[in-house]
Design an enzyme around this catalytic site. Sequence first.
Site, short mmCIF file in Angstrom:
data_model
loop_
_atom_site.label_atom_id
_atom_site.label_comp_id
_atom_site.label_asym_id
_atom_site.label_seq_id
_atom_site.Cartn_x
_atom_site.Cartn_y
_atom_site.Cartn_z
N ASP A 1 0.85 -1.19 0.00
CA ASP A 1 0.00 0.00 0.00
C ASP A 1 0.89 1.24 0.00
OD1 ASP A 1 -3.13 0.57 0.43
OD2 ASP A 1 -2.01 2.05 1.59
N TYR B 1 -3.72 11.12 1.03
CA TYR B 1 -4.14 10.92 -0.35
C TYR B 1 -4.14 12.24 -1.12
CZ TYR B 1 -5.42 6.11 0.56
OH TYR B 1 -5.37 4.77 0.86
N HIS C 1 -4.57 -7.86 -0.01
CA HIS C 1 -3.89 -6.57 0.16
C HIS C 1 -3.11 -6.46 1.47
CE1 HIS C 1 -3.29 -2.35 -0.80
NE2 HIS C 1 -3.69 -2.02 0.41
#
Length: 468
Positions: free
Chosen positions: A234, A384, A441
């Site tokens: 990630d 982000y 993930h």
Amino acid sequence: WWEEGQTLGNLDRSKLQLLVLSSAGVGAVLCYLAWRQSPKTIPIGDGWWGAGEKPSTEDKTIHRFVVKTSVEETEDLHRRIDQTRFTDPLEDSHFNYGFNSNYLRRVVSYWRHQFDWEEQVKVINQYPHFKTKIEGIDVHFIHVRPVQKAGQTVLPLMMVHGWPGSFYEFYKIIPLLTKTDSDVVFEVICPSIPGYGYSEAPHKKGFNTLEAARIFHKLMERLGFTEFYVQGGDWGAFITNNMAQMKPECVRGLHLNMVIARTDSLGQLLSLVIGRYLPFLVGFTKEDVRRLYPYMEKNIYDILRESGYLHIQATKPDTAGCGLNDSPVGLAAYILEKFSSWTDLGNRDLEDGGLERKFSLDDLLTNVMIYWTTCSIIPSMRFYKENLKKDFKTRVDRVTSVYVPTGLAAFPDELLHCPRAWAGSRFADVRSFTYMPRGGHFAAFEEPQLMAQDIIQFVKKVESKSHK
């Protein structure tokens, strides 16, 4: 021919050969030109993320840190949980509309009446925690020294988490790396990304993966390490990539469980067309074909279904974050939904989202509590916006290759698959590429045994070659 399900029957053989040769030739030329023109390293630079102006000196002391809780903290949590308003789910909606509220009631009931945060704090504190101030903010990390046996080489390894995870993702893999029967054993350092968990949030705009990479380099230097391995998934994959690009002389090897490679070159686009039918011509394996196709469904539609959060967090993180920071149940639903679908997209069709197939509620809620008790959901969401506010593809780290030895672990239920044939466009020295048999993930959290084995085999390859 491009349409899904069509055949090559009506395509003239000579045209097919020309297309194949052209794509291979163009792809090779483009990759070579990109390699020649790309910078070899990224300037490390400097920064200041503390409140106010940068002072003339900075305290570089490393302090022991202990996670604590209180009766008041638990009482406030319970009061907020008791005031939760639930909405009934649509019939047969399962997890396709998000976190199913019928199952959410069960999770919340467990959280309110059985989950023991005080006991979980003791679990968190089983490993030594520290803080040190770097570029004006307190950086939190755990530092676990190995149990060394005769003949074993101790190697430092930094492992970096992503969103919506935390350093706690690595708690089950740490003992598998610090107590081994292999020739190598690891001294593990797991930092919290600034703005996540117990690391202080940046006070100024612009903190992205490049800034985090520089701070983590400074952390390793402060700990006395001149050479070390890095591992990430990630955001951790981006950060450790950047670390390898900034100071390759310090990064002995890079191991990733989320493979990041450029997929916008003409050669790669053509390989997608050809690879469905003649995979061997473009370097695809049968497993690549299984994971990549049908292309539109797996690489476009599924990503659109799963990336709504990204658009919110990359534009207006503070708005949505207000509700999550105020409601523990809202926060749990928002975070735990990702641990459902990102572990296996098939979990969206289950009433309970398959959450307890790979994780215990104690572990899942401990990760949620790290966000809740530190009020870190908003700064973690801002990460982000800071990384995506400009064209991500033109950033210096996207046009810079990685030259350190690299190990890639491709888990089958990761959201996007990158074939080894594509990985070479970014990683110049791939020592291992493993098609993992299961897992998604949150690899270290889901499949710690598989991850540990892959890290060890990769490092042994690097060490054996470096000693020749």
